[in-house]
Motif scaffolding. Structure first.
Motif, PDB file in Angstrom:
ATOM      1  N   VAL A  80     -51.763 -45.923  66.471  1.00  0.00           N
ATOM      2  CA  VAL A  80     -51.347 -44.555  66.167  1.00  0.00           C
ATOM      3  C   VAL A  80     -52.465 -43.570  66.466  1.00  0.00           C
ATOM      4  N   ILE A  81     -52.076 -42.418  66.993  1.00  0.00           N
ATOM      5  CA  ILE A  81     -52.949 -41.258  67.149  1.00  0.00           C
ATOM      6  C   ILE A  81     -52.353 -40.153  66.301  1.00  0.00           C
ATOM      7  N   ASP A  82     -53.133 -39.603  65.388  1.00  0.00           N
ATOM      8  CA  ASP A  82     -52.648 -38.529  64.523  1.00  0.00           C
ATOM      9  C   ASP A  82     -53.266 -37.208  64.977  1.00  0.00           C
ATOM     10  N   ALA A  83     -52.423 -36.290  65.462  1.00  0.00           N
ATOM     11  CA  ALA A  83     -52.902 -34.987  65.913  1.00  0.00           C
ATOM     12  C   ALA A  83     -53.015 -33.971  64.783  1.00  0.00           C
ATOM     13  N   SER A  84     -52.603 -34.329  63.572  1.00  0.00           N
ATOM     14  CA  SER A  84     -52.744 -33.422  62.425  1.00  0.00           C
ATOM     15  C   SER A  84     -54.155 -33.549  61.853  1.00  0.00           C
ATOM     16  N   SER A  85     -54.420 -32.801  60.784  1.00  0.00           N
ATOM     17  CA  SER A  85     -55.722 -32.897  60.118  1.00  0.00           C
ATOM     18  C   SER A  85     -55.701 -33.871  58.940  1.00  0.00           C
ATOM     19  N   ALA A  86     -54.622 -34.639  58.811  1.00  0.00           N
ATOM     20  CA  ALA A  86     -54.428 -35.470  57.624  1.00  0.00           C
ATOM     21  C   ALA A  86     -55.444 -36.600  57.496  1.00  0.00           C
ATOM     22  N   HIS A  87     -55.936 -37.138  58.614  1.00  0.00           N
ATOM     23  CA  HIS A  87     -56.752 -38.354  58.546  1.00  0.00           C
ATOM     24  C   HIS A  87     -58.096 -38.217  59.245  1.00  0.00           C
ATOM     25  N   ARG A  88     -58.564 -37.013  59.466  1.00  0.00           N
ATOM     26  CA  ARG A  88     -59.778 -36.834  60.274  1.00  0.00           C
ATOM     27  C   ARG A  88     -61.048 -37.313  59.585  1.00  0.00           C
ATOM     28  N   VAL A  89     -61.061 -37.338  58.281  1.00  0.00           N
ATOM     29  CA  VAL A  89     -62.224 -37.879  57.570  1.00  0.00           C
ATOM     30  C   VAL A  89     -61.806 -39.045  56.686  1.00  0.00           C
ATOM     31  N   ALA A  90     -60.654 -39.640  56.971  1.00  0.00           N
ATOM     32  CA  ALA A  90     -60.126 -40.716  56.136  1.00  0.00           C
ATOM     33  C   ALA A  90     -60.732 -42.056  56.541  1.00  0.00           C
ATOM     34  N   PRO A  91     -61.044 -42.913  55.569  1.00  0.00           N
ATOM     35  CA  PRO A  91     -61.530 -44.266  55.892  1.00  0.00           C
ATOM     36  C   PRO A  91     -60.494 -45.028  56.707  1.00  0.00           C
ATOM     37  N   GLY A  92     -60.972 -45.828  57.641  1.00  0.00           N
ATOM     38  CA  GLY A  92     -60.083 -46.654  58.437  1.00  0.00           C
ATOM     39  C   GLY A  92     -59.542 -45.992  59.684  1.00  0.00           C
ATOM     40  N   TRP A  93     -59.904 -44.710  59.892  1.00  0.00           N
ATOM     41  CA  TRP A  93     -59.470 -43.987  61.078  1.00  0.00           C
ATOM     42  C   TRP A  93     -60.686 -43.694  61.962  1.00  0.00           C
ATOM     43  N   THR A  94     -60.514 -43.869  63.259  1.00  0.00           N
ATOM     44  CA  THR A  94     -61.574 -43.590  64.228  1.00  0.00           C
ATOM     45  C   THR A  94     -61.422 -42.164  64.730  1.00  0.00           C
ATOM     46  N   TYR A  95     -62.517 -41.417  64.718  1.00  0.00           N
ATOM     47  CA  TYR A  95     -62.459 -40.020  65.140  1.00  0.00           C
ATOM     48  C   TYR A  95     -62.342 -39.951  66.660  1.00  0.00           C
ATOM     49  N   GLY A  96     -61.293 -39.270  67.125  1.00  0.00           N
ATOM     50  CA  GLY A  96     -60.967 -39.271  68.535  1.00  0.00           C
ATOM     51  C   GLY A  96     -61.726 -38.263  69.372  1.00  0.00           C
TER      52      GLY A  96
END
Length: 304
Positions: A80-96
């Motif tokens: 998954v790629i999330d274009a919202s701001s929901a997960h930009r500093v969330a653990p487990g997500w890679t900053y794109g």
């Protein structure tokens, strides 16, 4: 075999742009839901199970709900790629932001969950992270960031207001100094002190200028403009979307010349006699600031 992609939220500005950029790309198959099923959780989860990558182009809360549906799928979950701001500093997500540091592109390529950077954040981080890593700006420095974006970054209601002539020529916003891009700006710039961020919108559809003023004598090692330029050139060496401009004696800079591209220009305007400098990042808020970055991340994840 073609990679199957679902753009969840394809009717919005970013979703439409991503779809346009992917149209005709060989080796990809774009899947969709009929309009009446776009909010049906069961229908969404069924389609999620049929694709390789989901790109979320949704409001933050809807993106979080979609992510929970994907989490619940366990080993069968798509990337998954999330274009919202929901997960930009969330653990487990890679900053794109593939150009962030050495190895970031590889991290994006192997990630299961990628958070697309915010448009304002892209420019601010592009200017600050190379200097922070090189020790030319203190991690606890008091930094002020200004940014002006085309109105297309404000969503459907803002676009309608500007294109109907009801909006002003220019407006500052985020006046409570709590803009949603601030957490990612601070984290990925490598700063320990929270910057002051003043976003604004102008009466042009797309394009963006992010600027940061500096007192050169207040910086570690009291650099000259040439030192800043050299640092940016070293950091972005080999990065095809970044262009560090060599000569900046222009009296003005406009925001629209990179529209339709995924490129970023880095400028250093300086008055050495006054020991002051102005850093500027120019790019398309719908390109590298949104859909272009999502497509770049998708291609990395697909090994292209």
């Amino acid at each position: 075999m073609a990679a199957k992609i679902f753009i969840d939220g394809e009717a919005g500005t970013t979703g439409l742009q991503i779809r346009d950029k992917l149209a005709g790309v060989s080796g990809l198959e774009l899947l969709s839901l009929p309009p009446e099923a776009r909010k049906d959780k069961a229908a969404k989860q069924k389609l999620y199970s049929e694709v390789d990558v989901v790109i979320l182009c949704l409001p933050d809360e809807a993106a979080k709900e979609a992510a929970h549906l994907i989490y619940a799928m366990g080993a069968d979950a798509p990337r998954v790629i999330d274009a919202s701001s929901a997960h930009r500093v969330a653990p487990g997500w890679t900053y794109g932001f593939p150009e962030l540091v050495a190895g970031q592109a590889e991290a994006v390529a192997s990630a299961r969950r990628v958070s697309n950077p915010g448009c304002h954040a892209t420019g601010a981080i592009a200017l600050l992270r190379p200097l922070a890593d090189a020790g030319l700006i203190a991690r606890d420095a008091a930094v002020s960031i200004s940014s002006v974006s085309g109105y297309s970054g404000g969503g459907k209601s803002m676009i309608e207001a500007y294109e109907s002539g009801r909006a002003p020529a220019f407006e500052l916003y985020g006046l409570q100094l709590e803009h949603k891009h601030l957490p990612e700006i601070q984290l990925y710039s490598g700063l320990t002190a929270r910057p002051i961020f003043a976003p604004s919108v102008g009466n042009f559809r797309q394009g963006m200028l992010v600027s940061i003023p500096l007192h050169l004598d207040a910086l570690p090692r009291t650099p000259r403009a040439a030192d800043l330029i050299a640092t940016f050139k070293k950091h972005y060496r080999g990065q095809r979307h970044f262009h560090v401009m060599e000569s900046d004696d222009a009296a003005r800079i406009e925001p629209e010349s990179l529209n339709g591209t995924n490129d970023v220009e880095i400028h250093v305007f300086a008055n050495e006699a006054r020991r002051q400098a102005l850093l500027v990042a120019k790019f398309d808020n719908l390109g590298k600031g949104a859909s272009g970055a999502a497509v770049q991340n998708l291609m990395l994840m697909l090994g292209r």
